[in-house]
Motif scaffolding. Structure first.
Motif, PDB file in Angstrom:
ATOM      1  N   UNK A  38       0.812  -1.215   0.000  1.00 56.64           N
ATOM      2  CA  UNK A  38       0.000   0.000   0.000  1.00 56.64           C
ATOM      3  C   UNK A  38       0.845   1.264   0.000  1.00 56.64           C
ATOM      4  N   UNK A  39       1.696   1.466  -1.035  1.00 54.00           N
ATOM      5  CA  UNK A  39       2.636   2.609  -1.042  1.00 54.00           C
ATOM      6  C   UNK A  39       1.948   3.963  -0.975  1.00 54.00           C
ATOM      7  N   UNK A  40       0.700   4.055  -1.446  1.00 53.69           N
ATOM      8  CA  UNK A  40       0.014   5.346  -1.422  1.00 53.69           C
ATOM      9  C   UNK A  40      -0.813   5.546  -0.152  1.00 53.69           C
ATOM     10  N   UNK A  41      -0.699   4.565   0.794  1.00 53.10           N
ATOM     11  CA  UNK A  41      -1.397   4.704   2.077  1.00 53.10           C
ATOM     12  C   UNK A  41      -2.904   4.919   1.942  1.00 53.10           C
ATOM     13  N   UNK A  42      -3.524   4.125   1.148  1.00 55.45           N
ATOM     14  CA  UNK A  42      -4.965   4.271   0.935  1.00 55.45           C
ATOM     15  C   UNK A  42      -5.711   3.513   2.039  1.00 55.45           C
ATOM     16  N   UNK A  43      -6.561   4.194   2.795  1.00 60.97           N
ATOM     17  CA  UNK A  43      -7.263   3.551   3.906  1.00 60.97           C
ATOM     18  C   UNK A  43      -8.767   3.624   3.751  1.00 60.97           C
ATOM     19  N   UNK A  44      -9.267   4.458   2.849  1.00 59.62           N
ATOM     20  CA  UNK A  44     -10.722   4.582   2.699  1.00 59.62           C
ATOM     21  C   UNK A  44     -11.042   5.098   1.304  1.00 59.62           C
ATOM     22  N   UNK A  45     -12.338   5.154   1.018  1.00 58.30           N
ATOM     23  CA  UNK A  45     -12.770   5.672  -0.282  1.00 58.30           C
ATOM     24  C   UNK A  45     -12.335   7.135  -0.438  1.00 58.30           C
ATOM     25  N   UNK A  46     -12.365   7.832   0.687  1.00 59.80           N
ATOM     26  CA  UNK A  46     -12.001   9.248   0.672  1.00 59.80           C
ATOM     27  C   UNK A  46     -10.601   9.448   0.088  1.00 59.80           C
ATOM     28  N   UNK A  47      -9.697   8.479   0.418  1.00 57.50           N
ATOM     29  CA  UNK A  47      -8.313   8.616  -0.047  1.00 57.50           C
ATOM     30  C   UNK A  47      -8.204   8.552  -1.568  1.00 57.50           C
ATOM     31  N   UNK A  48      -9.219   7.905  -2.208  1.00 60.71           N
ATOM     32  CA  UNK A  48      -9.151   7.762  -3.665  1.00 60.71           C
ATOM     33  C   UNK A  48      -9.419   9.090  -4.383  1.00 60.71           C
ATOM     34  N   UNK A  49      -9.925  10.048  -3.622  1.00 62.48           N
ATOM     35  CA  UNK A  49     -10.208  11.339  -4.249  1.00 62.48           C
ATOM     36  C   UNK A  49      -8.995  12.256  -4.231  1.00 62.48           C
ATOM     37  N   UNK A  50      -7.934  11.823  -3.570  1.00 63.93           N
ATOM     38  CA  UNK A  50      -6.733  12.665  -3.475  1.00 63.93           C
ATOM     39  C   UNK A  50      -6.178  12.921  -4.871  1.00 63.93           C
ATOM     40  N   UNK A  51      -5.668  14.089  -5.087  1.00 65.46           N
ATOM     41  CA  UNK A  51      -5.112  14.390  -6.400  1.00 65.46           C
ATOM     42  C   UNK A  51      -3.949  13.463  -6.734  1.00 65.46           C
ATOM     43  N   UNK A  52      -3.872  13.058  -7.975  1.00 66.70           N
ATOM     44  CA  UNK A  52      -2.758  12.233  -8.432  1.00 66.70           C
ATOM     45  C   UNK A  52      -2.993  10.733  -8.321  1.00 66.70           C
TER      46      UNK A  52
END
Lengths: 300, 545
Positions: free
Chosen positions: B379-393
């Protein structure tokens, strides 16, 4: 002669002690026994009259020459009709052959066991005697069920494929019960044979086998015939164990007793009665043979 | 001279030891009889493998005819042993051999299935209890109440022994007549162990009326019968079962399909007075078309393989995204199986089945699986929730909602969680089936994807999984049978095979749903019991979506 001589008193005495008539006694025996005999005959007559009155007698086709005899032939016609069906022919053939086979097997077992029980005292004799009665007292269904269970265990399980629900199962189921009756008869036969002749043969140098084969066995001939016919008749009447252990597979393990049951179960009463009558005739013939040539004074 | 005397003394000519004579004669006769018996038995097996069937005695007439037809057509003899259904069940239990069991009442076949003795069940005909009377109805019996009249002797099946008795008791307890009638019968009539026994008692006139199956009443000459409302609901099914003990299940099923086919066995039953089920169209080697959402593939494939092998049929399975599958269905004229319309359909989610539900019988929900976020290993991008998928990039893949269920579910999920627009800004690609989603992350091309949990299992060494705590993120897989299918019963057996593959589904990561219906009222109505529109009842008890 004096005219004063009193008349002899003897007539009075004779009168008092006159033996009464035996008629009431025999009438009573006759009535009691007659009721049962009449009931037996009634059973058979009812079967025949059912056949006479059944519609199936009309359905049978007859050749023109025999047509005028239809009223007389009525009781026989449904039987002829039944005899025309190949599965019933098979059933009759299997019944005859398997019963004969069973009867002979039963004799093979019954002669030595009957002889042993009758002539010798050995440890466990009473136990053996009781054991041999088991097939006679047990409900036949239990024999069938027990056979079925037996063949789930080694070493029987290894041959169960060729036995259970196959023709050998028919023989085995018949044999288990029929042999017990044959053993009883043979034992009674050997009981009635005087051991003197056998002992003499032994003193004259015979071996046991010679004495048995040349002296005892010829005397037991009638008893063997009785034992064989009884076993045969018992085998023919076998039903419950067969149904469980051999199944009632058409053209395979169906014998006459199962045919009757299944004709009944599809409510073909005419067919069931017709096959029943065939069995009655067969039984009468065999039992007559037993009475004419068999031992007259052996009962079990 | 002396030698001669000795000879005469020790061995007289003509004297034979009758023991040996007896032994030889008996042996010879036994050999002869044995040969005859072997010959009689051998006739049966010369023509190759044969099937062995246990059959309720009352079905003898049609079964004999069907078995003869079958042997004539395929050269395979069917040996049938007849007895009462319950006695046969005991025999099967004790013997554990044979291929088929035809019970006069589904009560026994259900019992056999519960004990693991029967694998497949093929319903053949239905029957219901009626009042049988002698021809012409001399006592003028018209209703159940007439059985209580003085001078009317009634016979009933014993509820402990005969299926008809068990059914009669149940129906009359419901209608409130049982106490009174059983007392009346005990007093003036008789309880019989079998249906034929009741029928025969009425036929010979020993009894005035008897409650038996209408099918029995129809085939017995000399009987009339009256259907009464109290007994009418008691529909029972004549059912043919394939035994688990069968060593040749494929051959047994071939014959079973023949018996239950609408052009083969069933007409023989209906000629004999039975009211038969609609049955499948006969085919020597039937083919089923099975549309299957691709999410189910891993769980369903081994089941299908085993099913085809055992049944001796072909299942043409089409795996694809459910949008594509349902789109195909709509294009097939008249829902014609010959043109590719499926006999059965197992969707990825109830959403897509709903879009074609008028073409299908009611469905059963077999399993469900969650929608999860699959990310690269570690999990290199530290994604923990759906909210994290909205982060730019963020580089994300999702399913295409018009073509596959995962796309629809993802859309619904994101909308519900209020992140739809934000995530869609980061979506790089939309796939047409769920199967293509995980590879986008496993190959390192993208940062995250929204995929079925089941699809992520196989790639466990290349990806990590982030769970989404949302009730909307769940796909439920329903199984259904096309209304137009002429192989509904075969399809039903396919369903039964799937319904027994809990382990495969759980191994593939699904949550098994069929356990949930057990214990709920009406669960005895599960497939394989009554009726032809079999999938209807379970649908009613499926957990709400």
């Amino acid at each position: 002669m004096s005219s004063t001589t009193p008349p002899p008193a003897t007539p009075v005495i004779v009168d008092e002690h006159r033996v009464g008539s035996d008629a009431p006694f025999f009438a009573m025996l006759g009535v009691i026994g007659g009721v049962y005999v009449l009931l037996l005959l009634g059973l058979l007559l009812a079967d025949v009259s059912y056949m006479v009155n059944s519609d199936s007698a009309d359905a049978v086709e007859l050749s023109p020459t025999l047509e005028p005899w239809r009223p007389v032939l009525r009781p026989v016609l449904p039987i002829l009709e039944v005899l025309r069906q190949p599965p019933i022919q098979y059933s009759i053939k299997l019944t005859l052959v398997s019963c004969l086979f069973t009867a002979l097997l039963s004799l093979i077992v019954a002669v030595p066991i009957g002889y042993l029980l009758s002539h010798f005292r050995f440890p466990g004799r009473n136990l053996l005697d009781a054991l041999l009665d088991i097939p006679i007292v047990l409900p036949p269904l239990v024999v069938g069920l027990s056979l079925l269970i037996l063949f789930q265990f080694a070493p029987f399980s290894s041959i169960s494929e060729w036995v259970v629900f196959e023709i050998p199962a028919v023989i085995l189921a018949q044999f288990m019960v029929a042999a017990a009756f044959a053993v009883r008869t043979m034992r009674a036969t050997f009981d009635q044979i005087d051991t003197r002749l056998e002992d003499i043969a032994l003193t004259l140098g015979c071996t046991r086998a010679q004495a048995f084969g040349m002296v005892v066995l010829p005397q037991a001939r009638q008893g063997m015939l009785t034992a064989g016919t009884l076993a045969w008749a018992r085998a023919m009447g076998e039903f419950g164990p067969l149904l469980i252990f051999a199944g009632a597979t058409r053209n395979k393990t169906e014998v006459l007793s199962t045919t009757v049951y299944f004709e009944f179960s599809i409510a073909n009463l005419e067919g069931a009665v017709a096959v029943s009558l065939i069995m009655v005739f067969a039984a009468i013939i065999v039992l007559i043979i037993a009475r004419v040539w068999g031992s007259k004074n052996i009962t079990i | 001279m002396r030698r001669d005397t000795e000879f005469v003394l020790t061995s007289r000519p003509g004297a034979v030891n009758s023991l040996y004579l007896f032994a030889v004669i008996v042996l010879l006769v036994l050999l002869g009889l044995g040969w005859v018996l072997v010959d009689m038995g051998a006739v049966q097996t010369k023509s190759g493998d044969e099937l062995f069937m246990y059959c309720a005695a009352g079905m003898r007439v049609p079964i004999e005819k069907i078995a003869a037809d079958y042997e004539h057509e395929f050269g395979v003899p069917v040996r049938v042993t007849y007895d009462g259904s319950n006695t046969l069940l005991s025999t099967i239990t004790a013997h554990q051999k044979g291929d088929l069991y035809l019970a006069a009442d589904d009560f026994y076949i259900n019992q056999a299935q519960d004990s693991g003795l029967v694998q497949e069940m093929l319903p053949l005909a239905t029957m219901r209890p009626v009042i049988a009377v002698a021809q012409g109805n001399p006592k003028n019996i018209q209703s159940l109440d007439d059985l209580f009249r003085d001078g009317v002797k009634t016979a009933l099946g014993n509820p402990e022994q005969a299926a008809v008795g068990k059914m009669t008791k149940k129906l009359l307890v419901d209608s409130g007549d049982w106490e009174k009638l059983s007392a009346h019968v005990t007093e003036t009539g008789v309880f019989e162990p079998t249906v034929p026994a009741v029928a025969n008692a009425v036929k010979v006139g020993a009894i005035d009326a008897g409650i038996i199956w209408d099918t029995t009443a129809k085939i017995i000459p000399g009987l009339d019968y009256i259907a009464v409302p109290e007994l009418d609901p008691g529909i029972s099914e004549v059912t043919l079962g394939v035994l688990t003990s069968s060593k040749q299940p494929t051959a047994a099923l071939h014959f079973a399909r023949y018996v239950a086919a609408r052009e083969k066995g069933l007409p023989v039953f209906s000629q004999g007075g039975w009211e038969v089920v609609d049955g499948d169209v006969w085919s020597d080697r039937p083919e089923l078309t099975f549309y299957c959402g691709s999410v189910n593939r891993r769980a369903v494939e081994p089941v299908l393989e085993a099913f085809q092998k055992r049944e001796g049929v072909v299942v043409n399975t089409v795996y694809n995204g459910c949008g594509i599958l349902t789109g195909q269905m709509r294009t097939i004229v008249d829902q014609d199986q010959g043109k590719g319309f499926p006999d059965t359909y197992m969707a990825c989610d109830v959403y897509y089945l709903d879009t074609v539900k008028e073409m299908f019988q009611d469905a059963v929900n077999v399993s469900d699986t969650e929608v999860v976020i699959a990310v690269q290993k570690g999990n290199p991008k530290n994604i923990a929730s759906l909210q994290d998928l909205t982060k730019p990039g963020m580089r994300v893949s999702v399913g295409q909602p018009r073509q596959c269920t995962i796309g629809v579910l993802t859309k619904q999920l994101l909308e519900k969680e209020g992140v739809y627009d934000g995530v869609m800004d980061n979506v790089v690609t939309q796939t047409t089936t769920s199967a293509l989603l995980v590879p986008t992350v496993a190959t390192g091309s993208l940062d995250a994807t929204l995929a079925y949990a089941t699809d992520t299992l196989a790639e466990g060494d290349k990806i990590d999984v982030v769970r989404i705590e949302s009730p909307a993120g769940k796909a439920v897989q329903p199984f259904s049978i096309a209304r137009s299918s002429d192989q509904k019963y075969l399809s039903r057996r396919l369903y039964t095979a799937i319904s027994r593959s809990k382990d495969q589904f759980e191994e593939a990561g699904f949550h098994w749903r069929l356990d949930d219906v057990i214990g709920i009222e009406g669960a005895e109505q599960l497939p394989g019991s009554q009726g032809t529109d079999f999938l209807d009842p379970p649908a009613k008890i499926s957990p709400p979506q």
